[in-house]
Design an enzyme around this catalytic site. Structure first.
Site, PDB file in Angstrom:
ATOM      1  N   GLY A   1       0.628  -1.167  -0.108  1.00 58.88           N
ATOM      2  CA  GLY A   1      -0.094   0.186  -0.041  1.00 58.88           C
ATOM      3  C   GLY A   1       0.702   1.377   0.072  1.00 58.88           C
ATOM      4  N   CYS A   2       0.221   2.404   0.416  1.00 59.22           N
ATOM      5  CA  CYS A   2       1.010   3.561   0.561  1.00 59.22           C
ATOM      6  C   CYS A   2       2.183   3.453   1.139  1.00 59.22           C
ATOM      7  CB  CYS A   2       0.145   4.744   1.103  1.00 59.22           C
ATOM      8  SG  CYS A   2       1.080   6.174   1.404  1.00 59.22           S
TER       9      CYS A   2
END
Length: 348
Positions: free
Chosen positions: A139-140
C-alpha cells in the site's frame, strides 16, 4: 450516465478533485486519445493513453499541505484519482504489459546520492558488510516504511521507492499513472544477526490487507498492489510458507505478488528510489498522517507452526510475542500516529 459506487467518495483525494474532474473529461481529435481537465486552482492535466507518448500531470494534494512549501512536489497526480475512479466503476485495474510500459530513462533519481535517513541518520543507499536487503510493497509507502524504521533493533535503513515494474528510473507521477508497472515499495537494509527476516516479514503481513488485489483501502491501482520480492531461496520459502499460514488465518485468498528480485533485472532492476521528499515523509514537520493500508488485526501464527524445519534455527524471530502484543500493527493503520523514534528496546 454512470452511477458511481459510494466507496468512490471515500478516496483520500477525491473531495479535493471532485470539482475539477467531474464533467470536464473530454477527448481530443487525434490519432491517440487523451484526457484533459482543468481545476479551479489553475492546474491543467493532459496525458495521452499511448504509453510511450509524452504527457504532463497536474498534482493534487495527497493529504493536504506538504513539508517543503512546494505544492507541485508534495501532492498527488490527478491521474491517481482518475485511475482510482475508473477502477471503481469498471473493475479491478490490470497490470500493464512490459512492452507497453513507459520507456523511462538512464539517469537515476536526483539527490539520492549521500542522502541520510531522516530518523536513523544512516546512508539510504549503502548496504554494510554482513547486512541484507528486503523489498516489499503493501500500500501507500509512507506508512509502510514507518512501521519498519520503528523496529527496536537491527534496522540500518529504510527507503521508499518503486519496485517490480518495467520502466527504468520512474518518477512518482509516472508510477502513479500505472504506465510503469511499479508498486509503491519499501527497501529495508537490516542486520540479520540482530533482527530476523521473519520479523520484517511478519510486520509486512500484519500491517496491511494482503487479499485486497490491486490496492489498499482508498488507494486503488496497480501501484498499490501487495508484493514481496525475494533475494535468495530462504526468503522465498519463508514468504511462501507464511503466506499459506496467514491465508488460512484471515480466511480469504491472499493476492500478494511473490517473485524473485532477479526477475526484474531485464527491466533495470527490482528497485528504484523514490524522490527525496517521500523518504521518511511521515517523520517530517508539516507532513499529513495519511495511510491507506488496512491491517486485519490478525497476528501471524507462531513461527514453529509454519516455518520449514531446516530454516527454523537460522531464521528464528528475534522479537518475542510480548513485543507483538504491545507494538504489532493494529486494525486501521495506527502507525501514522505513533512516535517517529524507534521503539525502545525492552519497553515491552
Amino acid at each position: 450516465m454512470i452511477t458511481m459506487k459510494t466507496t468512490m467518495f471515500r478516496r483520500s483525494c477525491f473531495l479535493s478533485m471532485l470539482a475539477p474532474a467531474a464533467g470536464l473529461i473530454s477527448g481530443t481529435p487525434s490519432s491517440t486519445p487523451s484526457l484533459s481537465t482543468s481545476s479551479s486552482r489553475g492546474a491543467n492535466v493532459a496525458f495521452s493513453t499511448s504509453p510511450r507518448s509524452s504527457y504532463s500531470l497536474a498534482r493534487f494534494p495527497r493529504g493536504g499541505a506538504g513539508t517543503d512549501g512546494a505544492d507541485s512536489r508534495r501532492s498527488l497526480p490527478a491521474v491517481r484519482m482518475i485511475s482510482s475512479l475508473f477502477g471503481d466503476v469498471f473493475g479491478e485495474p490490470k497490470l500493464i504489459a512490459p512492452e507497453k510500459a513507459l520507456p523511462g530513462r538512464k539517469q537515476k533519481m536526483p539527490n539520492i546520492d549521500g542522502l541520510k535517513h531522516y530518523v536513523l541518520g544512516t546512508n539510504l543507499e549503502e548496504v554494510p558488510e554482513g547486512h541484507k536487503v528486503a523489498i516489499f510493497a503493501n500500500g501507500c509507502f509512507w506508512g509502510s516504511e514507518k512501521g519498519i524504521w520503528r523496529l527496536p533493533f537491527g534496522i540500518h535503513s529504510t527507503a521508499v521507492g518503486y519496485c517490480a515494474g518495467f520502466t527504468p528510473n520512474p518518477s512518482y507521477e509516472e508510477a502513479c499513472s500505472g504506465l510503469t508497472g511499479h508498486t509503491e515499495g519499501v527497501r529495508v537494509v537490516y542486520d540479520p544477526s540482530k533482527i530476523s527476516f521473519v520479523d520484517i516479514m511478519r510486520w509486512f503481513w500484519e500491517a496491511h490487507d494482503p487479499a485486497s488485489g490491486m490496492g489498499q483501502g482508498n488507494d486503488r491501482g496497480t501501484q498499490y498492489r501487495s508484493g514481496f520480492y525475494y533475494f535468495d531461496d530462504d526468503q522465498r520459502r519463508l514468504i511462501e510458507a507464511s503466506k499459506e499460514a496467514y491465508e488460512k488465518q484471515i480466511g480469504k485468498k491472499i493476492t500478494t505478488e511473490i517473485a524473485a528480485a532477479s526477475d526484474y533485472d531485464k527491466y533495470g532492476g527490482i528497485w528504484f528510489f523514490g524522490e527525496p521528499y517521500h523518504q521518511q515523509y511521515l517523520s517530517k514537520p508539516g507532513s499529513r498522517p495519511y495511510c491507506s493500508a488496512q491491517p486485519q488485526g490478525v497476528s501471524l501464527a507462531s513461527f514453529d507452526s509454519w516455518a520449514p524445519e531446516d530454516l527454523k534455527e537460522k531464521h528464528a524471530p528475534k522479537l518475542d510475542e510480548s513485543f507483538w502484543k504491545k507494538y504489532g500493527p493494529k486494525r486501521g493503520c495506527s502507525v501514522v500516529q505513533e512516535p517517529n523514534e524507534p521503539i525502545a528496546e525492552g519497553s515491552w
